[in-house]
Write an enzyme that holds these catalytic residues in place. Structure first.
Site, PDB file in Angstrom:
ATOM      1  N   GLU A  38     -27.169  81.120 -13.673  1.00  0.00           N
ATOM      2  CA  GLU A  38     -28.331  81.652 -14.389  1.00  0.00           C
ATOM      3  C   GLU A  38     -29.371  82.229 -13.435  1.00  0.00           C
ATOM      4  O   GLU A  38     -30.015  83.223 -13.734  1.00  0.00           O
ATOM      5  CB  GLU A  38     -28.954  80.559 -15.271  1.00  0.00           C
ATOM      6  CG  GLU A  38     -28.140  80.254 -16.518  1.00  0.00           C
ATOM      7  CD  GLU A  38     -27.923  81.479 -17.398  1.00  0.00           C
ATOM      8  OE1 GLU A  38     -28.809  82.341 -17.465  1.00  0.00           O
ATOM      9  OE2 GLU A  38     -26.842  81.581 -18.003  1.00  0.00           O
ATOM     10  N   TYR A  44     -37.283  80.863 -18.870  1.00  0.00           N
ATOM     11  CA  TYR A  44     -35.900  81.290 -19.093  1.00  0.00           C
ATOM     12  C   TYR A  44     -34.906  80.319 -18.451  1.00  0.00           C
ATOM     13  O   TYR A  44     -33.929  79.898 -19.083  1.00  0.00           O
ATOM     14  CB  TYR A  44     -35.644  82.710 -18.557  1.00  0.00           C
ATOM     15  CG  TYR A  44     -34.172  83.030 -18.665  1.00  0.00           C
ATOM     16  CD1 TYR A  44     -33.616  83.362 -19.897  1.00  0.00           C
ATOM     17  CD2 TYR A  44     -33.322  82.896 -17.562  1.00  0.00           C
ATOM     18  CE1 TYR A  44     -32.250  83.576 -20.033  1.00  0.00           C
ATOM     19  CE2 TYR A  44     -31.959  83.103 -17.684  1.00  0.00           C
ATOM     20  CZ  TYR A  44     -31.428  83.448 -18.920  1.00  0.00           C
ATOM     21  OH  TYR A  44     -30.082  83.643 -19.052  1.00  0.00           O
ATOM     22  N   ASP A  66     -33.565  86.202 -22.511  1.00  0.00           N
ATOM     23  CA  ASP A  66     -33.516  87.237 -21.468  1.00  0.00           C
ATOM     24  C   ASP A  66     -33.686  88.607 -22.132  1.00  0.00           C
ATOM     25  O   ASP A  66     -33.943  88.697 -23.341  1.00  0.00           O
ATOM     26  CB  ASP A  66     -32.205  87.135 -20.673  1.00  0.00           C
ATOM     27  CG  ASP A  66     -30.979  87.433 -21.521  1.00  0.00           C
ATOM     28  OD1 ASP A  66     -31.138  87.731 -22.727  1.00  0.00           O
ATOM     29  OD2 ASP A  66     -29.862  87.387 -20.981  1.00  0.00           O
TER      30      ASP A  66
END
Ligand code: SF4
Length: 392
Positions: free
Chosen positions: A74, A157, A175
């Protein structure tokens, strides 16, 4: 993410989500029962999950539930394309297979594995967070939002993606792909750079997350945004959400969403840098850790001043930055590079060493074949390769 502390409150408030859906089908919201609203929301979520089940992208980080590997992927995926991330992901995990191995590494090694991917602050934060997780959390990535959010590099996020994908907890991972999908699905027309718009999107996603399926749902939204609801030419004709989508049903062209204020680029900066040779060695210096590209090696130099020539700037910067006098031999190469808020042209000069001692422990003379052992930014790496191949 103040509202995430009250996540249950938002999950129970289904009006936000169904409002848009029913409007798109010309049904008046006030005439719907709570049950009808619930059923419609369920159908939308099921469509998305079912699409994901049959169409999910075959990605290496999809084959693991290890929170460490998911975290690494990520972080890499922020600002970097999937195709570019895949080889880095394998190499990084090969070198740092666990949090403990990463936590006991030094920044130079981590930056070297990150070299070429850009946004090097991500690598520094990874290392800092790994050290904290190893020391204070028994090498286990925390599963509580409040704790996770205190770690370096864990913004909304990253917290949302790790908690939802790795721990299957109902937190939104929003995102650019998800923002685009939500803006169109619910016809959110306000500027997505505004905090209020971001909150609306966040609430909308939280309301949709199905119980016990947060992991699949997060990834489904990302994949739908990336491969169906694309920024240019969205594939509405094959989209599983077509009948629910307000942008598709109510606008001439869904592509106009999301709306975003254009960034104003700041002025262009010219930098002069010296490739200083001294017998069979070349001078490199390390950037301070608190600046952009911090911790990476470079050929020393700095900004050209107004009314100053580039070669004069190069000589001056070498003297002030590393304490040596050098003579310009010839211009070598000029490379333009864009950052998010400004752009630079770095003008490299071939120089020969004249006098002076290095005034910084962060500068050193290295043999040409040792350049490869150091982590450089993309531009300086390009120059290092040219020097290795006989340039300058
Ligand atoms: S119908 Fe088109 S615009 Fe709407 S979500 Fe699907 S791909 Fe995106």
């Amino acid at each position: 993410m103040r509202q995430l502390k009250n996540i249950d409150k938002y999950r129970s408030n289904i009006n936000i989500i169904v409002c848009g859906l029913f409007q798109s089908r010309q049904i008046k919201l006030q005439k719907l029962t709570a049950d009808q609203k619930k059923r419609l929301k369920k159908r939308l979520v099921q469509s998305i999950l079912s699409w994901y089940k049959h169409n999910k992208r075959d990605l290496p980080w999809r084959k693991t539930h290890d929170p460490y590997k998911i975290w690494i992927s990520e972080i890499m995926l922020q600002q970097t394309r999937v195709e570019q991330v895949i080889p880095y992901y394998y190499r990084f995990l090969d070198k740092f297979p666990s949090i403990n191995v990463l936590a006991s590494s030094n920044l130079d090694d981590v930056l070297k594995m990150w070299e070429g991917m850009g946004y090097y602050r991500r690598a520094r934060y990874l290392l800092e967070a790994a050290k904290i997780i190893a020391e204070r959390h028994k090498s286990k990535i925390p599963s509580k939002y409040e704790i996770l959010a205190t770690l370096p590099g864990f913004g909304p996020y990253t917290c949302g993606s790790v908690l939802s994908i790795a721990y299957n907890l109902p937190y939104p991972a929003i995102d650019g792909n998800v923002i685009r999908l939500m803006s169109r699905l619910f016809k959110i027309e306000s500027d997505i750079t505004r905090i209020a718009t971001k909150r609306t999107i966040e609430k909308t996603v939280v309301n949709l997350i199905p119980a016990n399926k947060a992991s699949a749902f997060s990834q489904a939204l990302m994949d739908m945004g990336a491969s169906v609801c694309k920024s240019v030419r969205p594939k509405c004709n094959i989209c599983c959400c077509q009948k629910f989508c307000r942008a598709y049903n109510e606008m001439p062209n869904p592509e106009i969403l999301p709306k975003k204020t254009k960034k104003i680029r700041n002025a262009h900066v010219h930098i002069a840098a010296g490739i200083v040779r001294n017998r069979n060695t070349v001078l490199i210096s390390k950037r301070p850790e608190n600046v952009i590209l911090g911790g990476l090696w470079e050929f020393p130099g700095g900004k050209k001043e107004r009314n100053e020539s580039l070669d004069a700037a190069c000589v001056r910067e070498l003297k002030s930055k590393v304490g040596i006098s050098a003579k310009i031999i010839k211009p070598f190469i000029s490379i333009k590079h864009h950052y998010s808020h400004y752009s630079v042209t770095i003008h490299f000069f071939c120089c020969s060493y004249l006098s002076g001692r290095l005034n910084k422990s962060t500068a050193k003379w290295v043999k040409i074949d040792e350049l490869e052992m150091h982590a450089f930014s993309k531009v300086h790496k390009q120059v290092a390769m040219k020097i290795r191949d006989g340039g300058c």
